[in-house]
Design an enzyme around this catalytic site. Structure first.
Site, PDB file in Angstrom:
ATOM      1  N   GLU A 197      -5.658  10.046   4.136  1.00  0.00           N
ATOM      2  CA  GLU A 197      -5.822  10.661   5.073  1.00  0.00           C
ATOM      3  C   GLU A 197      -4.788  11.985   5.381  1.00  0.00           C
ATOM      4  O   GLU A 197      -3.913  11.901   4.747  1.00  0.00           O
ATOM      5  CB  GLU A 197      -6.064  10.130   6.664  1.00  0.00           C
ATOM      6  CG  GLU A 197      -4.772   9.924   7.232  1.00  0.00           C
ATOM      7  CD  GLU A 197      -3.788   8.655   6.717  1.00  0.00           C
ATOM      8  OE1 GLU A 197      -2.736   8.992   6.167  1.00  0.00           O
ATOM      9  OE2 GLU A 197      -4.245   7.529   6.741  1.00  0.00           O
ATOM     10  N   ASP A 256       0.912  -1.291   0.072  1.00  0.00           N
ATOM     11  CA  ASP A 256       0.036  -0.067   0.097  1.00  0.00           C
ATOM     12  C   ASP A 256       0.852   1.235  -0.046  1.00  0.00           C
ATOM     13  O   ASP A 256       0.561   2.098  -0.498  1.00  0.00           O
ATOM     14  CB  ASP A 256      -0.881  -0.046   1.419  1.00  0.00           C
ATOM     15  CG  ASP A 256      -2.011  -1.084   1.094  1.00  0.00           C
ATOM     16  OD1 ASP A 256      -2.642  -1.361  -0.005  1.00  0.00           O
ATOM     17  OD2 ASP A 256      -2.394  -1.372   2.210  1.00  0.00           O
ATOM     18  N   ASN A 282      -6.892   5.633  10.183  1.00  0.00           N
ATOM     19  CA  ASN A 282      -8.068   5.892  11.120  1.00  0.00           C
ATOM     20  C   ASN A 282      -8.943   4.558  11.662  1.00  0.00           C
ATOM     21  O   ASN A 282      -9.037   4.432  12.682  1.00  0.00           O
ATOM     22  CB  ASN A 282      -9.202   6.280   9.832  1.00  0.00           C
ATOM     23  CG  ASN A 282     -10.655   6.100  10.422  1.00  0.00           C
ATOM     24  OD1 ASN A 282     -11.138   7.046  11.026  1.00  0.00           O
ATOM     25  ND2 ASN A 282     -11.397   5.036   9.935  1.00  0.00           N
TER      26      ASN A 282
HETATM   27  P1  NAP Z   1       3.347   2.581   5.888  1.00  0.00           P
HETATM   28  O1  NAP Z   1       4.458   1.636   6.522  1.00  0.00           O
HETATM   29  O2  NAP Z   1       3.471   2.747   4.482  1.00  0.00           O
HETATM   30  O3  NAP Z   1       1.949   2.042   6.086  1.00  0.00           O
HETATM   31  C1  NAP Z   1       1.526   1.164   7.482  1.00  0.00           C
HETATM   32  C2  NAP Z   1       0.725   0.195   7.283  1.00  0.00           C
HETATM   33  O4  NAP Z   1      -0.837   0.718   6.804  1.00  0.00           O
HETATM   34  C3  NAP Z   1       1.168  -0.789   6.120  1.00  0.00           C
HETATM   35  O5  NAP Z   1       0.948  -1.983   6.733  1.00  0.00           O
HETATM   36  C4  NAP Z   1       0.114  -0.476   4.862  1.00  0.00           C
HETATM   37  O6  NAP Z   1       0.041  -1.489   4.097  1.00  0.00           O
HETATM   38  C5  NAP Z   1      -1.060   0.084   5.631  1.00  0.00           C
HETATM   39  N1  NAP Z   1      -1.965   0.716   4.793  1.00  0.00           N
HETATM   40  C6  NAP Z   1      -1.747   1.563   3.860  1.00  0.00           C
HETATM   41  N2  NAP Z   1      -2.837   2.459   3.594  1.00  0.00           N
HETATM   42  C7  NAP Z   1      -3.885   1.402   3.692  1.00  0.00           C
HETATM   43  C8  NAP Z   1      -5.185   1.334   3.608  1.00  0.00           C
HETATM   44  N3  NAP Z   1      -5.776   2.384   2.613  1.00  0.00           N
HETATM   45  N4  NAP Z   1      -5.778   0.481   4.216  1.00  0.00           N
HETATM   46  C9  NAP Z   1      -5.435  -0.198   4.935  1.00  0.00           C
HETATM   47  N5  NAP Z   1      -3.989  -0.652   5.472  1.00  0.00           N
HETATM   48  C10 NAP Z   1      -3.169   0.449   4.565  1.00  0.00           C
HETATM   49  O7  NAP Z   1       3.460   3.968   6.624  1.00  0.00           O
HETATM   50  P2  NAP Z   1       3.648   5.285   6.510  1.00  0.00           P
HETATM   51  O8  NAP Z   1       4.578   5.519   5.146  1.00  0.00           O
HETATM   52  O9  NAP Z   1       4.066   5.921   7.750  1.00  0.00           O
HETATM   53  O10 NAP Z   1       2.159   5.900   6.019  1.00  0.00           O
HETATM   54  C11 NAP Z   1       1.506   5.527   5.102  1.00  0.00           C
HETATM   55  C12 NAP Z   1       0.435   5.092   5.609  1.00  0.00           C
HETATM   56  O11 NAP Z   1       0.401   4.380   7.209  1.00  0.00           O
HETATM   57  C13 NAP Z   1      -0.726   6.197   6.127  1.00  0.00           C
HETATM   58  O12 NAP Z   1      -1.539   6.921   5.278  1.00  0.00           O
HETATM   59  C14 NAP Z   1      -1.595   5.990   7.378  1.00  0.00           C
HETATM   60  O13 NAP Z   1      -2.816   5.533   6.827  1.00  0.00           O
HETATM   61  C15 NAP Z   1      -0.790   4.607   7.757  1.00  0.00           C
HETATM   62  N6  NAP Z   1      -0.343   4.848   9.026  1.00  0.00           N
HETATM   63  C16 NAP Z   1      -1.111   3.967  10.322  1.00  0.00           C
HETATM   64  C17 NAP Z   1      -0.600   4.340  11.401  1.00  0.00           C
HETATM   65  C18 NAP Z   1      -1.143   3.267  12.356  1.00  0.00           C
HETATM   66  O14 NAP Z   1      -2.080   2.474  12.053  1.00  0.00           O
HETATM   67  N7  NAP Z   1      -1.160   3.270  13.523  1.00  0.00           N
HETATM   68  C19 NAP Z   1       0.159   5.214  11.985  1.00  0.00           C
HETATM   69  C20 NAP Z   1       0.682   5.813  10.992  1.00  0.00           C
HETATM   70  C21 NAP Z   1       0.346   5.780   9.439  1.00  0.00           C
HETATM   71  P3  NAP Z   1       1.374  -2.125   3.465  1.00  0.00           P
HETATM   72  O15 NAP Z   1       2.011  -3.111   4.353  1.00  0.00           O
HETATM   73  O16 NAP Z   1       0.841  -2.876   2.066  1.00  0.00           O
HETATM   74  O17 NAP Z   1       2.232  -1.175   2.858  1.00  0.00           O
END
Ligand code: NAP
Length: 269
Positions: A127, A53, A169
């Site tokens: 987001e 993703d 979210n």
């Molecule tokens: P990242 O490591 O690229 O992503 C974190 C996790 O979120 C990965 O497992 C990714 O899947 C998954 N993900 C991304 N978009 C998704 C979606 N629409 N539905 C379900 N899972 C999804 O982290 P990053 O570079 O910091 O930021 C990218 C995204 O990570 C942000 O847009 C945010 O939504 C998410 N994030 C999540 C948290 C949390 O859950 N606590 C905290 C910060 C950011 P893959 O393993 O396939 O890449």
């Protein structure tokens, strides 16, 4: 129909599995008469993104939200955006050549950030998060469609799109929203609810066209961090941030009509 003028962009991250997958995919596409290219062609008919993703999100940002539809091949961890695995690429190419797919519109969130000097626009797929710098509590006044709702205090606020509802979210207690619902979800991050401060403890889902206006309290206008799909932005002297569903859209190819429910069940349950 001949596929010889049908250019397809291949966008891959650099991990070992993605590089191997890319070589196999290029062979399959060429056998079918398509013209795969690793050099991004703005006139291509399809973008195939290899990775997880994160790679999917980065490629949409890097290519500035093109009208060319995307499809993902999952070599990442979760792969919620991806329908294809490296083992079923031949089937995908056959079905694509036979036009056995639908095109889904992905709604985006847009933030207009105004400082004392200038306004800037940010567009997000999952987001846009408004947080404090250096792990500080944020103090924000929030209006929805010009109606004062709350003075928020806490770690921050997530404004999530429907496709982003399964990402940050969801981890923060927000609901999963079906992708065609033109809505935004406002989800608090550790809201403070005490005698001193009162913030809504749960998410609100609102129609995407209603503007969400957020103003930092004046003492905190330089303590705001904006995180757009994981990328951090800082601006001096923020006066207000107005968020709504963007007029821009991106497009995703779906092979199965049940892909959303299949993905939700297999990746979250
Ligand atoms: P990242 O490591 O690229 O992503 C974190 C996790 O979120 C990965 O497992 C990714 O899947 C998954 N993900 C991304 N978009 C998704 C979606 N629409 N539905 C379900 N899972 C999804 O982290 P990053 O570079 O910091 O930021 C990218 C995204 O990570 C942000 O847009 C945010 O939504 C998410 N994030 C999540 C948290 C949390 O859950 N606590 C905290 C910060 C950011 P893959 O393993 O396939 O890449």
């Amino acid at each position: 129909m001949s596929n010889s003028n049908r250019v397809i962009n291949i966008i891959s991250n650099r991990n070992y599995e993605s590089r191997n997958t890319k070589i196999k995919l290029i062979d399959i596409l060429e056998e079918e008469g398509f013209v795969p290219t690793e050099e991004y062609n703005p006139n291509a008919e399809l973008n195939i993104c290899i990775g997880g993703d994160g790679a999917f999100l980065r490629s949409i940002h890097k290519h500035k939200f093109p009208n060319i539809p995307f499809i993902g091949i999952n070599t990442g961890h979760l792969g919620f955006f991806q329908e294809i695995s490296p083992t079923n690429m031949k089937d995908f190419v056959d079905r694509y050549a036979n036009k056995e797919y639908t095109v889904e519109e992905i709604h985006l969130v847009e933030a207009n950030v105004c400082t004392k000097k200038k306004c800037f626009t940010l567009t997000g797929i999952n987001e846009i998060v408004i947080k404090g710098i250096k792990s500080k509590v944020v103090h924000l006044t929030m209006y929805i469609n010009s109606n004062h709702l709350q003075k928020f205090c806490g770690d921050g606020i997530i404004i999530s799109t429907p496709v982003g509802s399964t990402a940050y979210n969801f981890s923060s207690g927000g609901s999963i929203i079906y992708p065609t619902l033109q809505s935004l979800q406002v989800t608090p991050l550790s809201p403070i609810s005490s005698k001193a401060y009162r913030s809504l403890p749960t998410s609100i889902v609102i129609p995407g066209e209603l503007p969400i206006q957020i103003k930092p309290e004046f003492r905190y206008e330089n303590s705001i961090l904006i995180v757009n799909d994981g990328m951090e932005f800082r601006y001096d002297d923020i006066e207000e941030i107005v968020l709504k569903i963007s007029d821009k859209k991106v497009y995703k190819i779906n092979l199965s009509k049940n892909v959303y429910w299949e993905n939700l069940k297999s990746k979250f349950l």
